[in-house]
Design an enzyme around this catalytic site. Structure first.
Site, PDB file in Angstrom:
ATOM      1  N   GLU A  71       0.808  -1.218   0.000  1.00  0.00           N
ATOM      2  CA  GLU A  71       0.000   0.000   0.000  1.00  0.00           C
ATOM      3  C   GLU A  71       0.848   1.278   0.000  1.00  0.00           C
ATOM      4  O   GLU A  71       0.748   2.116   0.885  1.00  0.00           O
ATOM      5  CB  GLU A  71      -0.949  -0.010   1.207  1.00  0.00           C
ATOM      6  CG  GLU A  71      -1.944  -1.164   1.167  1.00  0.00           C
ATOM      7  CD  GLU A  71      -2.849  -1.201   2.370  1.00  0.00           C
ATOM      8  OE1 GLU A  71      -4.016  -1.612   2.240  1.00  0.00           O
ATOM      9  OE2 GLU A  71      -2.388  -0.844   3.472  1.00  0.00           O
TER      10      GLU A  71
ATOM     11  N   TYR B 285      -7.285 -13.056   8.211  1.00  0.00           N
ATOM     12  CA  TYR B 285      -7.337 -11.730   8.829  1.00  0.00           C
ATOM     13  C   TYR B 285      -8.303 -11.745  10.015  1.00  0.00           C
ATOM     14  O   TYR B 285      -9.526 -11.669   9.849  1.00  0.00           O
ATOM     15  CB  TYR B 285      -7.729 -10.683   7.786  1.00  0.00           C
ATOM     16  CG  TYR B 285      -6.511 -10.081   7.117  1.00  0.00           C
ATOM     17  CD1 TYR B 285      -5.516 -10.919   6.587  1.00  0.00           C
ATOM     18  CD2 TYR B 285      -6.324  -8.715   7.015  1.00  0.00           C
ATOM     19  CE1 TYR B 285      -4.389 -10.386   5.975  1.00  0.00           C
ATOM     20  CE2 TYR B 285      -5.194  -8.181   6.401  1.00  0.00           C
ATOM     21  CZ  TYR B 285      -4.228  -9.019   5.891  1.00  0.00           C
ATOM     22  OH  TYR B 285      -3.105  -8.501   5.308  1.00  0.00           O
ATOM     23  N   PHE B 286      -7.726 -11.836  11.203  1.00  0.00           N
ATOM     24  CA  PHE B 286      -8.534 -11.995  12.406  1.00  0.00           C
ATOM     25  C   PHE B 286      -9.072 -10.670  12.930  1.00  0.00           C
ATOM     26  O   PHE B 286      -9.661 -10.621  14.009  1.00  0.00           O
ATOM     27  CB  PHE B 286      -7.721 -12.705  13.487  1.00  0.00           C
ATOM     28  CG  PHE B 286      -7.323 -14.120  13.135  1.00  0.00           C
ATOM     29  CD1 PHE B 286      -7.841 -14.742  12.008  1.00  0.00           C
ATOM     30  CD2 PHE B 286      -6.428 -14.822  13.919  1.00  0.00           C
ATOM     31  CE1 PHE B 286      -7.468 -16.035  11.663  1.00  0.00           C
ATOM     32  CE2 PHE B 286      -6.052 -16.118  13.597  1.00  0.00           C
ATOM     33  CZ  PHE B 286      -6.568 -16.731  12.460  1.00  0.00           C
ATOM     34  N   ASP B 287      -8.876  -9.582  12.162  1.00  0.00           N
ATOM     35  CA  ASP B 287      -9.556  -8.332  12.496  1.00  0.00           C
ATOM     36  C   ASP B 287     -10.933  -8.277  11.838  1.00  0.00           C
ATOM     37  O   ASP B 287     -11.689  -7.330  12.062  1.00  0.00           O
ATOM     38  CB  ASP B 287      -8.726  -7.118  12.087  1.00  0.00           C
ATOM     39  CG  ASP B 287      -8.320  -7.125  10.614  1.00  0.00           C
ATOM     40  OD1 ASP B 287      -8.254  -8.209  10.009  1.00  0.00           O
ATOM     41  OD2 ASP B 287      -8.050  -6.036  10.075  1.00  0.00           O
TER      42      ASP B 287
ATOM     43  N   TRP C 254      -4.627  -7.142  12.859  1.00  0.00           N
ATOM     44  CA  TRP C 254      -4.462  -5.690  12.684  1.00  0.00           C
ATOM     45  C   TRP C 254      -5.370  -5.001  13.698  1.00  0.00           C
ATOM     46  O   TRP C 254      -6.535  -5.364  13.855  1.00  0.00           O
ATOM     47  CB  TRP C 254      -4.811  -5.282  11.263  1.00  0.00           C
ATOM     48  CG  TRP C 254      -3.933  -5.940  10.238  1.00  0.00           C
ATOM     49  CD1 TRP C 254      -4.225  -7.011   9.458  1.00  0.00           C
ATOM     50  CD2 TRP C 254      -2.592  -5.564   9.905  1.00  0.00           C
ATOM     51  NE1 TRP C 254      -3.160  -7.332   8.658  1.00  0.00           N
ATOM     52  CE2 TRP C 254      -2.132  -6.458   8.911  1.00  0.00           C
ATOM     53  CE3 TRP C 254      -1.730  -4.556  10.344  1.00  0.00           C
ATOM     54  CZ2 TRP C 254      -0.865  -6.374   8.350  1.00  0.00           C
ATOM     55  CZ3 TRP C 254      -0.465  -4.471   9.776  1.00  0.00           C
ATOM     56  CH2 TRP C 254      -0.039  -5.370   8.794  1.00  0.00           C
TER      57      TRP C 254
ATOM     58  N   GLU D  75      -6.524  -1.681  14.425  1.00  0.00           N
ATOM     59  CA  GLU D  75      -7.184  -0.380  14.380  1.00  0.00           C
ATOM     60  C   GLU D  75      -8.337  -0.293  15.380  1.00  0.00           C
ATOM     61  O   GLU D  75      -8.552   0.737  16.026  1.00  0.00           O
ATOM     62  CB  GLU D  75      -7.723  -0.102  12.967  1.00  0.00           C
ATOM     63  CG  GLU D  75      -6.643   0.204  11.943  1.00  0.00           C
ATOM     64  CD  GLU D  75      -6.187  -1.024  11.180  1.00  0.00           C
ATOM     65  OE1 GLU D  75      -5.717  -0.884  10.047  1.00  0.00           O
ATOM     66  OE2 GLU D  75      -6.303  -2.142  11.746  1.00  0.00           O
TER      67      GLU D  75
END
Length: 753
Positions: A330, A421-423, A471, A473
């Site tokens: 990114e 993706y465990f978020d 992640w 956030e």
């Protein structure tokens, strides 16, 4: 190891318990499942006279076992060889796998064999899982007589933790690593730096600690909420080098390698806030206060390369890891396009464009790390513009990056958003804590096959293993990290360790149900969705309910009232022929378990129609397939990626709905998900026709609410078919998240009235 085999083990142990009523044995319940497990007659009793026998090479394994037993029993354990009443750690060079082991338990001894300390350590983890969870005031521990032969499927078995968005204390980092060790994972990916904070002490650059480690405020709510609001509180911190040493030593004692990640060239706004000369504009910027992708990235100047080399020198002094993760994902190229420095580097090195400039950037850093005896890992964007010669690729945007890298003879670690993706949300319940989006239930993690079908046997060897990513956030506390990571980490451990033929989801669920007690003892705040209900509309337009745990029943109502112990027991699919509000719950005898399941059904003219789409939904977001667009069930009002939203990446859609007979249609309603922060864009307009030979009518959205664009077409026609054209939004423009990538399209129910 099938579910039938585990049930047989349980019956055998029950028979032994009947023969010796004073001994209560536990059915073997090990996660991840061993490659071979045989239950034998008898048991071994660990008591106050039991001794330990240690091979000198198995120091970490012995220390871990000894410390555990001393803590559990409150006594000091003797270390000596004994032919009876001993736990023996024995070297065996016939075990070819460096992480393989065997355990033989009988009435005389428990014998652990391995060819390395790592193998012995994993044997110890299996042995501890054979013990009762609560060992307080226990004078005897009964271990069933078993034979285990085991080794991992993949050599890389990882978990990631982002500490740049939210930071957690050293004690929690150790707790996280300890849980990984219990599950036989061997790589901890520690994500230190990003736009929102720099979390590792670099002594040569003190402003990284003074400026880059702190942001002035933090976004409240979700990134997609508008307008954005902030808490106005300074947030931050960093890990000292002494603390990093402490964590590395703790991990090493558990055979876990710690991989640091220092992001480049993108996700660098925090570093540029501390040292503006590292950016292309030279302007002062703030440490980012919201989530997402930012245009301030490292400028490819000699000053930047010197900075990064100095940073990596200190990182390498701290971390013995063979791998250093350099990010590479990114990285918007907007500033490079207008930077004199960047354009000069492109010209001097004969580069084609800014994508090749990123490749130049990555390859230059790789050469530096290679010169120090290290290798790089990068996210799959490092493939763009040409892959660095010795790089290992972490494939996160699906599996295409993995396939490309493996075919080019590069090592690959699988960590796609769809399964790792465990978020992402893990339940469709509306009361789940705020998450970034998506939907990744436990079963989907468990059923992940890390080897892409496009690879042949020789190429498949390049897949080193798998990793779960966390992640943070939306994870402000360590308790929230645990909730999102567990029990999905258990599923990923079995993906990484157990052979396909030993995996069985029903067996796994039953082991997880028991494993909850172990997580309770470890004070881990896991998510418990085992008693939740899943619903599926079958081809006969009847709704099927199921729950994964054994020995429970489902009770339901269809009038919107909450079920209780007197409500109807679910035994057969429930017909759907009119509007209906179904509520159901799992019961154990008369006690309700888990959360209430609610499903609204909207019976409209399109239900049961024949539908076709010119493109298949993306394999990560298949929803209920094309039929799910006319099944009477709307997708979630709070998130995409559930069982009803269909996702398409960068494709124009042609949707055709055919009815059995012609009838009057008054209106059509439909909606699209719109979340630019997650690369999801609703179409600007649609085209519709009730006659394949007639012109198409253009339709604009009639309303925008939250993350939805709503479309409503008023019609008064007699029709037997409709064709709907849905153009993809196209390429995401500069200045937006995912700039330069194709946009996603997400659509749910097409309501025909």
């Amino acid at each position: 190891m099938s579910a039938r085999f585990l049930i047989l083990c349980s019956l055998i142990l029950t028979l032994f318990s009947c023969a010796e009523p004073q001994v209560k044995l536990l059915s073997p319940s090990i996660i991840p499942a061993p490659q071979s497990l045989q239950v034998n007659a008898g048991h071994f009793t660990i008591n106050e006279e039991t001794t330990l026998s240690n091979n000198d090479d198995f120091t970490a394994s012995y220390n871990f076992l000894n410390n555990f037993l001393e803590h559990a029993s409150g006594r000091t354990w003797k270390t000596k060889y004994s032919e009876t009443n001993s736990i023996i750690l024995e070297y065996d060079d016939s075990i070819s796998s460096k992480e393989g082991y065997s355990i033989e338990s009988n009435e005389h001894n428990i014998t652990i064999k391995a060819s390395t300390d790592a193998g012995a350590f994993y044997a110890v983890q299996s042995l501890l899982q054979l013990m009762p969870v609560d060992l307080n005031n226990t004078t005897e521990i009964h271990i069933p007589a078993i034979t285990i032969k085991d080794e991992p499927r993949f050599k890389y078995r990882g978990m990631h933790l982002d500490v740049s968005r939210h930071m957690y204390d050293v004690e929690f980092i150790k707790k996280y690593i300890n849980a990984m060790a219990m599950l036989k994972m061997n790589n901890f990916h520690w994500h230190f730096t990003d736009d929102q904070g720099w979390r590792i002490e670099i002594k040569k650059y003190p402003r990284l600690q003074e400026v880059a480690a702190y942001r002035d405020s933090t976004l409240l709510g979700h990134y997609n909420d508008t307008p954005h609001q902030y808490d106005g509180k300074k947030y931050g911190g960093f890990y000292t080098q002494e603390e990093v040493h402490e964590v590395i030593a703790f991990a090493k004692a558990r055979h876990i390698n710690v991989i640091p990640e220092i992001e480049m060239p993108g996700h660098a706004q925090a570093a540029i806030a501390a040292y503006p000369e590292l950016g292309c504009t030279g302007e002062n910027v703030q440490v980012a206060m919201k989530w997402g992708v930012f245009e301030d990235i490292y400028c490819p100047s000699e000053e930047t390369f010197t900075f990064l080399e100095n940073v990596l020198d200190e990182v390498m002094e701290l971390f013995p890891s063979k791998y250093i993760h350099i990010g590479g994902d990114e990285a918007p190229k907007t500033q490079w396009k207008t930077s004199d420095v960047a354009q000069q580097v492109i010209k001097e090195n004969g580069l084609k464009d800014e994508h090749e400039l990123q490749s130049y950037f990555i390859q230059r850093m790789e050469k530096y790390l290679n010169s120090k005896g290290r290798q790089i890992i990068g996210w799959d964007e490092i493939l763009e513009g040409g892959l660095a010669p010795n790089a290992t690729v972490m494939s996160w945007r699906g599996t295409n990056g993995a396939v490309e890298a493996a075919k080019a003879r590069h090592d690959v670690i699988m960590t796609p958003t769809s399964h790792a993706y465990f978020d992402y949300y893990q339940s469709e319940n509306d009361d789940e804590p705020l998450a970034i989006g998506g939907f990744l239930p436990l079963e989907k993690v468990y059923n992940f096959n890390p080897i892409p079908q496009e690879l042949n046997d020789e190429e498949a060897i390049r897949v080193l293993g798998v990793q779960g990513n966390v992640w943070t956030e939306y994870m402000t506390t360590s308790e929230q990290v645990e909730y999102m990571a567990f029990p999905r980490m258990l599923a990923m451990s079995e993906v990484a360790w157990s052979a396909d033929e030993n995996k069985n989801y029903d067996s796994f669920i039953n082991r997880v149900e028991y494993f909850h007690k172990r997580l309770d003892e470890m004070d881990i705040n896991y998510a418990n969705h085992l008693y939740e209900i899943e619903g599926t509309l079958n081809e006969n337009q009847a709704y099927e309910l199921s729950t994964k745990t054994i020995g429970k029943e489902i009770r339901f109502t269809t009038d919107g009232s909450e079920p209780d112990s007197s409500s109807t027991v679910y035994e057969a699919p429930i017909p759907f022929t009119a509007d209906m509000t179904l509520k159901a719950q799992v019961f154990d005898d008369d006690e309700p378990l888990g959360r209430l399941f609610t499903q609204e059904f909207l019976y409209h003219k399109g239900v049961g129609a024949t539908i076709s789409i010119n493109k298949e939904p993306h394999k990560s977001y298949p929803g209920s397939g094309a039929n799910g667009l006319v099944n009477g069930i709307k997708g979630s009002d709070s998130r995409y990626g559930d069982s009803e939203w269909l996702g398409f990446w960068g494709e124009d859609l042609k949707i055709r709905v055919d009815f059995e007979q012609e009838f009057g249609v008054n209106e059509i309603e439909l909606r699209f998900y719109h979340a630019p922060g997650q690369w999801i864009y609703a179409p600007n307009d649609l085209k519709i026709s009730s006659d394949p030979h007639a012109p198409f009518s253009k339709i604009k959205p009639v309303s925008k609410s939250g993350n939805f664009y709503n479309y409503k077409i008023d019609l008064k026609v007699a029709s037997s078919a409709f064709i709907l054209l849905v153009p993809n939004y196209g390429t995401i423009p500069d200045g937006h998240q995912g700039a330069g990538n194709k946009a996603w399209t997400f659509i749910d129910e097409i309501i025909i009235k």
